[in-house]
Design an enzyme around this catalytic site. Structure first.
Site, PDB file in Angstrom:
ATOM      1  N   THR A 149      -7.644  -8.577  -4.676  1.00 38.91           N
ATOM      2  CA  THR A 149      -6.542  -7.631  -4.813  1.00 38.91           C
ATOM      3  C   THR A 149      -6.052  -7.535  -6.257  1.00 38.91           C
ATOM      4  O   THR A 149      -6.097  -8.517  -7.004  1.00 38.91           O
ATOM      5  CB  THR A 149      -5.381  -8.042  -3.872  1.00 38.91           C
ATOM      6  OG1 THR A 149      -4.293  -7.163  -4.083  1.00 38.91           O
ATOM      7  CG2 THR A 149      -4.911  -9.450  -4.129  1.00 38.91           C
ATOM      8  N   SER A 191       3.378 -12.834  -3.418  1.00 42.63           N
ATOM      9  CA  SER A 191       3.619 -13.138  -1.996  1.00 42.63           C
ATOM     10  C   SER A 191       2.642 -14.244  -1.610  1.00 42.63           C
ATOM     11  O   SER A 191       1.673 -14.504  -2.341  1.00 42.63           O
ATOM     12  CB  SER A 191       3.362 -11.906  -1.113  1.00 42.63           C
ATOM     13  OG  SER A 191       1.970 -11.634  -1.056  1.00 42.63           O
ATOM     14  N   TYR A 193       0.521 -14.065   0.730  1.00 40.88           N
ATOM     15  CA  TYR A 193      -0.783 -13.388   0.862  1.00 40.88           C
ATOM     16  C   TYR A 193      -1.481 -13.267  -0.490  1.00 40.88           C
ATOM     17  O   TYR A 193      -2.651 -13.644  -0.632  1.00 40.88           O
ATOM     18  CB  TYR A 193      -0.601 -11.995   1.508  1.00 40.88           C
ATOM     19  CG  TYR A 193      -1.726 -11.071   1.122  1.00 40.88           C
ATOM     20  CD1 TYR A 193      -3.000 -11.246   1.651  1.00 40.88           C
ATOM     21  CD2 TYR A 193      -1.535 -10.049   0.175  1.00 40.88           C
ATOM     22  CE1 TYR A 193      -4.055 -10.437   1.249  1.00 40.88           C
ATOM     23  CE2 TYR A 193      -2.579  -9.237  -0.220  1.00 40.88           C
ATOM     24  CZ  TYR A 193      -3.839  -9.437   0.311  1.00 40.88           C
ATOM     25  OH  TYR A 193      -4.879  -8.648  -0.097  1.00 40.88           O
ATOM     26  N   HIS A 194      -0.764 -12.731  -1.488  1.00 39.33           N
ATOM     27  CA  HIS A 194      -1.407 -12.559  -2.797  1.00 39.33           C
ATOM     28  C   HIS A 194      -1.792 -13.924  -3.392  1.00 39.33           C
ATOM     29  O   HIS A 194      -2.768 -14.041  -4.129  1.00 39.33           O
ATOM     30  CB  HIS A 194      -0.486 -11.784  -3.754  1.00 39.33           C
ATOM     31  CG  HIS A 194      -0.391 -10.309  -3.439  1.00 39.33           C
ATOM     32  ND1 HIS A 194       0.650  -9.766  -2.718  1.00 39.33           N
ATOM     33  CD2 HIS A 194      -1.213  -9.273  -3.734  1.00 39.33           C
ATOM     34  CE1 HIS A 194       0.465  -8.450  -2.596  1.00 39.33           C
ATOM     35  NE2 HIS A 194      -0.650  -8.127  -3.203  1.00 39.33           N
ATOM     36  N   LYS A 197      -5.203 -14.947  -2.321  1.00 40.85           N
ATOM     37  CA  LYS A 197      -6.265 -14.246  -3.057  1.00 40.85           C
ATOM     38  C   LYS A 197      -6.470 -14.900  -4.426  1.00 40.85           C
ATOM     39  O   LYS A 197      -7.577 -14.908  -4.959  1.00 40.85           O
ATOM     40  CB  LYS A 197      -5.912 -12.769  -3.226  1.00 40.85           C
ATOM     41  CG  LYS A 197      -5.860 -12.004  -1.928  1.00 40.85           C
ATOM     42  CD  LYS A 197      -7.260 -11.737  -1.393  1.00 40.85           C
ATOM     43  CE  LYS A 197      -7.215 -11.040  -0.062  1.00 40.85           C
ATOM     44  NZ  LYS A 197      -8.509 -10.693   0.477  1.00 40.85           N
TER      45      LYS A 197
HETATM   46  P1  NAD Z   1      -7.374  -5.335   8.174  1.00 44.27           P
HETATM   47  O1  NAD Z   1      -6.334  -6.296   8.617  1.00 44.27           O
HETATM   48  O2  NAD Z   1      -7.350  -3.946   8.719  1.00 44.27           O
HETATM   49  O3  NAD Z   1      -8.830  -5.947   8.454  1.00 44.27           O
HETATM   50  C1  NAD Z   1      -9.147  -7.301   8.325  1.00 44.27           C
HETATM   51  C2  NAD Z   1     -10.064  -7.672   9.489  1.00 44.27           C
HETATM   52  O4  NAD Z   1     -10.435  -9.046   9.364  1.00 44.27           O
HETATM   53  C3  NAD Z   1      -9.393  -7.518  10.848  1.00 44.27           C
HETATM   54  O5  NAD Z   1     -10.194  -6.734  11.709  1.00 44.27           O
HETATM   55  C4  NAD Z   1      -9.227  -8.950  11.355  1.00 44.27           C
HETATM   56  O6  NAD Z   1      -9.307  -9.036  12.771  1.00 44.27           O
HETATM   57  C5  NAD Z   1     -10.356  -9.673  10.633  1.00 44.27           C
HETATM   58  N1  NAD Z   1     -10.124 -11.093  10.416  1.00 44.27           N
HETATM   59  C6  NAD Z   1      -9.023 -11.703   9.870  1.00 44.27           C
HETATM   60  N2  NAD Z   1      -9.176 -13.035   9.866  1.00 44.27           N
HETATM   61  C7  NAD Z   1     -10.408 -13.292  10.393  1.00 44.27           C
HETATM   62  C8  NAD Z   1     -11.112 -14.485  10.681  1.00 44.27           C
HETATM   63  N3  NAD Z   1     -10.595 -15.695  10.433  1.00 44.27           N
HETATM   64  N4  NAD Z   1     -12.353 -14.385  11.220  1.00 44.27           N
HETATM   65  C9  NAD Z   1     -12.894 -13.174  11.495  1.00 44.27           C
HETATM   66  N5  NAD Z   1     -12.253 -12.015  11.273  1.00 44.27           N
HETATM   67  C10 NAD Z   1     -11.020 -12.069  10.736  1.00 44.27           C
HETATM   68  O7  NAD Z   1      -7.324  -5.318   6.584  1.00 44.27           O
HETATM   69  P2  NAD Z   1      -7.987  -4.276   5.563  1.00 44.27           P
HETATM   70  O8  NAD Z   1      -6.932  -3.358   5.103  1.00 44.27           O
HETATM   71  O9  NAD Z   1      -9.241  -3.733   6.121  1.00 44.27           O
HETATM   72  O10 NAD Z   1      -8.329  -5.264   4.360  1.00 44.27           O
HETATM   73  C11 NAD Z   1      -9.610  -5.862   4.260  1.00 44.27           C
HETATM   74  C12 NAD Z   1      -9.665  -6.733   3.015  1.00 44.27           C
HETATM   75  O11 NAD Z   1      -9.423  -5.916   1.866  1.00 44.27           O
HETATM   76  C13 NAD Z   1      -8.603  -7.825   3.006  1.00 44.27           C
HETATM   77  O12 NAD Z   1      -9.147  -9.022   2.529  1.00 44.27           O
HETATM   78  C14 NAD Z   1      -7.549  -7.305   2.062  1.00 44.27           C
HETATM   79  O13 NAD Z   1      -6.921  -8.362   1.424  1.00 44.27           O
HETATM   80  C15 NAD Z   1      -8.361  -6.455   1.097  1.00 44.27           C
HETATM   81  N6  NAD Z   1      -7.561  -5.362   0.533  1.00 44.27           N
HETATM   82  C16 NAD Z   1      -6.982  -4.410   1.336  1.00 44.27           C
HETATM   83  C17 NAD Z   1      -6.206  -3.393   0.759  1.00 44.27           C
HETATM   84  C18 NAD Z   1      -5.512  -2.334   1.590  1.00 44.27           C
HETATM   85  O14 NAD Z   1      -4.731  -1.551   1.009  1.00 44.27           O
HETATM   86  N7  NAD Z   1      -5.747  -2.247   2.892  1.00 44.27           N
HETATM   87  C19 NAD Z   1      -6.060  -3.344  -0.629  1.00 44.27           C
HETATM   88  C20 NAD Z   1      -6.661  -4.334  -1.421  1.00 44.27           C
HETATM   89  C21 NAD Z   1      -7.414  -5.334  -0.824  1.00 44.27           C
HETATM   90  N1  USQ Z   2       7.081  -0.113  -0.792  1.00 48.48           N
HETATM   91  C1  USQ Z   2       8.134   0.799  -0.717  1.00 48.48           C
HETATM   92  N2  USQ Z   2       8.416   1.322   0.499  1.00 48.48           N
HETATM   93  C2  USQ Z   2       7.699   1.038   1.622  1.00 48.48           C
HETATM   94  C3  USQ Z   2       6.623   0.128   1.534  1.00 48.48           C
HETATM   95  C4  USQ Z   2       6.348  -0.435   0.299  1.00 48.48           C
HETATM   96  O1  USQ Z   2       8.791   1.103  -1.703  1.00 48.48           O
HETATM   97  O2  USQ Z   2       8.019   1.586   2.689  1.00 48.48           O
HETATM   98  C5  USQ Z   2       6.753  -0.706  -2.119  1.00 48.48           C
HETATM   99  C6  USQ Z   2       6.686  -2.229  -2.114  1.00 48.48           C
HETATM  100  O3  USQ Z   2       7.966  -2.813  -2.332  1.00 48.48           O
HETATM  101  C7  USQ Z   2       5.709  -2.478  -3.264  1.00 48.48           C
HETATM  102  C8  USQ Z   2       4.775  -1.275  -3.211  1.00 48.48           C
HETATM  103  O4  USQ Z   2       5.451  -0.274  -2.447  1.00 48.48           O
HETATM  104  O5  USQ Z   2       6.374  -2.429  -4.477  1.00 48.48           O
HETATM  105  C9  USQ Z   2       3.429  -1.557  -2.565  1.00 48.48           C
HETATM  106  O6  USQ Z   2       3.616  -2.092  -1.267  1.00 48.48           O
HETATM  107  P1  USQ Z   2       2.446  -1.981  -0.171  1.00 48.48           P
HETATM  108  O7  USQ Z   2       2.940  -2.573   1.103  1.00 48.48           O
HETATM  109  O8  USQ Z   2       1.915  -0.595  -0.141  1.00 48.48           O
HETATM  110  O9  USQ Z   2       1.275  -2.862  -0.841  1.00 48.48           O
HETATM  111  P2  USQ Z   2       1.120  -4.436  -1.019  1.00 48.48           P
HETATM  112  O10 USQ Z   2       2.147  -5.216  -0.320  1.00 48.48           O
HETATM  113  O11 USQ Z   2       0.947  -4.690  -2.475  1.00 48.48           O
HETATM  114  O12 USQ Z   2      -0.252  -4.741  -0.268  1.00 48.48           O
HETATM  115  C10 USQ Z   2      -1.293  -3.774  -0.075  1.00 48.48           C
HETATM  116  C11 USQ Z   2      -2.248  -4.325   0.978  1.00 48.48           C
HETATM  117  C12 USQ Z   2      -2.871  -5.626   0.455  1.00 48.48           C
HETATM  118  C13 USQ Z   2      -3.530  -5.364  -0.885  1.00 48.48           C
HETATM  119  C14 USQ Z   2      -2.549  -4.755  -1.885  1.00 48.48           C
HETATM  120  C15 USQ Z   2      -3.238  -4.266  -3.156  1.00 48.48           C
HETATM  121  O13 USQ Z   2      -1.557  -4.561   2.190  1.00 48.48           O
HETATM  122  O14 USQ Z   2      -3.846  -6.083   1.378  1.00 48.48           O
HETATM  123  O15 USQ Z   2      -4.028  -6.561  -1.415  1.00 48.48           O
HETATM  124  O16 USQ Z   2      -1.971  -3.566  -1.296  1.00 48.48           O
HETATM  125  S1  USQ Z   2      -2.248  -4.478  -4.574  1.00 48.48           S
HETATM  126  O17 USQ Z   2      -0.910  -3.948  -4.322  1.00 48.48           O
HETATM  127  O18 USQ Z   2      -2.893  -3.753  -5.649  1.00 48.48           O
HETATM  128  O19 USQ Z   2      -2.172  -5.904  -4.812  1.00 48.48           O
END
Ligand code: NAD
Ligand code: USQ
Length: 406
Positions: A149, A191, A193-194, A197
């Site tokens: 991320t 966070s 979560y972050h 990563k």
């Molecule tokens: P998502 O939650 O939709 O998909 C993740 C999938 O992984 C789910 O289907 C879940 O069931 C599966 N999973 C979780 N833990 C597992 C485990 N222990 N074993 C097997 N399966 C498991 O999330 P997404 O949005 O598709 O994100 C996928 C990846 O991309 C994540 O690692 C996330 O951090 C990264 N990412 C997502 C975004 C975004 O905006 N969605 C942005 C940047 C990075």
């Molecule tokens: N935000 C608002 N209003 C909302 C929701 C979010 O203002 O209703 C703001 C948040 O405070 C934050 C920004 O929008 O400042 C982004 O929030 P987000 O929930 O869209 O994104 P984030 O929490 O950063 O996480 C998402 C994905 C995560 C991925 C990340 C990429 O859930 O899996 O890793 O985006 S990044 O942000 O580049 O790290």
């Protein structure tokens, strides 16, 4: 022509993993999806659901077979907790590539409480480590592609463009000689979560150095949009659309809020700048990463997977202008800088041929159209972000006095 590869897609039922599995299958690769379906279970526990009606894995795979004649295999395995099963599968499939999407990916969910913090750390770190350790134990030569991320870098306005790969640093030694080192860009997660990563990055640094594994870490921005060329082929292939306060990401939330007549929930001033990428570009980037494994040089290949940056208030304004939605400024439930700049290099993907889809290209309309089609499925009480970063914060409550028409 693409050389056919055996690919394991971990997390292949998720928002990014599902369309990626379809795209790579369509390119002629042999795909095995691994997922423990935890994402669907978390939704069920929270009382949330994808805005789009997602089919069961069985129906998804049947629909893909019917539409394309292609077979995707599926194994329900928890990669964090079922080491023997994932190792057995890896031994049988002998993957050329392992793509790892399978982590708990919501920052707000990871800050909900102590059990969610612990789950996120246990799940994400163990899952990543199990896949790496099994690859080494089996003597596989698989290219490991991880979805990281942009958030590992933090949003502290360092005043430089965030580079890709290792950072050269110059350190004064005892005798005033300057030493050069190449280090991972210092992490500054916002966070739990972050943070996971950021911890994943160290695992990759170690396994690339110690075991000469070929590892690509894709530092992805916030993904928006829903459909890709493949998920559009049949209603049963539709991708998930998260809008709830934990899993919904900002742009998709705004697009959905506009459709259901909910004020756009801008956290604080909306001065937070973030990196974005459309889901269609996510799948293209994954195909490019799979086709271009790094050389074995003891280092992780790091690519920034994003295509544009915007502030949250710019996005709200854009959505409001096209839809007439009101903008509401809510108390920020997160602990993050109110305003920040962000400049990011994405030159690797551009040099590999990525032609990004931009917000300006009318795709927001398409996503809004999907949101409108399924608006009746919206569970309104799931919209507010109630997860707070510290105990003394108020959840993101809408202040009607401060809610304004566009
Ligand atoms: P998502 O939650 O939709 O998909 C993740 C999938 O992984 C789910 O289907 C879940 O069931 C599966 N999973 C979780 N833990 C597992 C485990 N222990 N074993 C097997 N399966 C498991 O999330 P997404 O949005 O598709 O994100 C996928 C990846 O991309 C994540 O690692 C996330 O951090 C990264 N990412 C997502 C975004 C975004 O905006 N969605 C942005 C940047 C990075
Ligand atoms: N935000 C608002 N209003 C909302 C929701 C979010 O203002 O209703 C703001 C948040 O405070 C934050 C920004 O929008 O400042 C982004 O929030 P987000 O929930 O869209 O994104 P984030 O929490 O950063 O996480 C998402 C994905 C995560 C991925 C990340 C990429 O859930 O899996 O890793 O985006 S990044 O942000 O580049 O790290």
């Amino acid at each position: 022509m693409t050389k056919m590869k055996n690919i394991i897609v971990v997390g292949g039922d998720g928002f990014c993993g599902w369309p990626t599995a379809l795209h790579l299958s369509g390119q002629g690769h042999n795909i095995t999806i691994v997922d423990n379906m935890s994402r669907r279970e978390i939704d069920a526990k929270m009382g949330a659901d994808s805005l789009t009606p997602i089919a069961s894995m069985e129906d998804r795979l049947l629909a893909w077979k019917e539409k394309t004649g292609l077979t995707i295999k599926f194994e329900k395995i928890d990669v964090a907790r079922e080491f023997d099963r994932i190792r057995e599968l890896m031994a049988a499939v002998k993957p050329d590539t392992i793509i790892h999407f399978g982590e708990q990916r919501a920052a707000p969910y990871s800050m909900k409480g102590v059990s969610e913090k612990r789950y996120t750390v246990d799940n994400n770190i163990s899952g990543t480590h199990n896949l790496l350790a099994a690859s080494v134990e089996l003597g596989l030569d698989a290219h490991f592609v991880h979805l990281g991320t942009m958030g590992v870098y933090g949003y502290d306005d360092d005043g430089i463009e965030i580079p890709e790969g290792y950072l050269p640093v110059y350190i004064p030694g005892d005798d005033k000689k300057i030493f050069q080192r190449h280090i991972l860009y210092p992490t500054n997660p916002g966070s739990v979560y972050h943070m996971t990563k950021s911890m994943d990055q160290l695992l990759f640094q170690f396994y690339a150095k110690n075991d000469q594994m070929r590892i690509t870490d894709l530092h992805q921005g916030i993904v928006w949009g829903t459909q890709t060329n493949e998920t559009r082929l049949d209603e049963r292939l539709i991708n998930r659309f998260d809008y709830d306060g934990d899993y919904g990401t900002v742009l998709n939330r705004f697009l959905m809020q506009a459709v259901v007549g909910h004020p756009l929930t801008v956290h604080g001033t909306g001065g937070q700048t973030r990196a974005f990428i459309h889901i269609q570009d996510t799948v293209k980037c994954l195909a490019l990463a799979v086709a271009n494994p790094p050389v074995r040089d003891g280092k992780v290949a790091i690519m920034n997977q994003m295509t544009e940056t915007h502030t949250v208030r710019e996005l709200a304004k854009l959505v409001s202008e096209t839809s007439g939605a009101k903008i509401a400024n809510v108390d920020n439930p997160r602990n993050e800088a109110a305003e920040n700049d962000l400049r990011v290099s994405n030159k690797t993907f551009i040099s590999l041929g990525l032609k990004p889809v931009t917000l300006a290209e009318g795709l927001m309309d398409e996503t809004q159209h999907i949101a409108a089609k399924y608006a009746g499925r919206c569970i309104r009480k799931m919209i507010p972000c109630v997860s707070t970063w510290t105990d003394n914060q108020r959840p993101g409550v809408i202040d009607p006095e401060n809610s304004r028409a566009a």
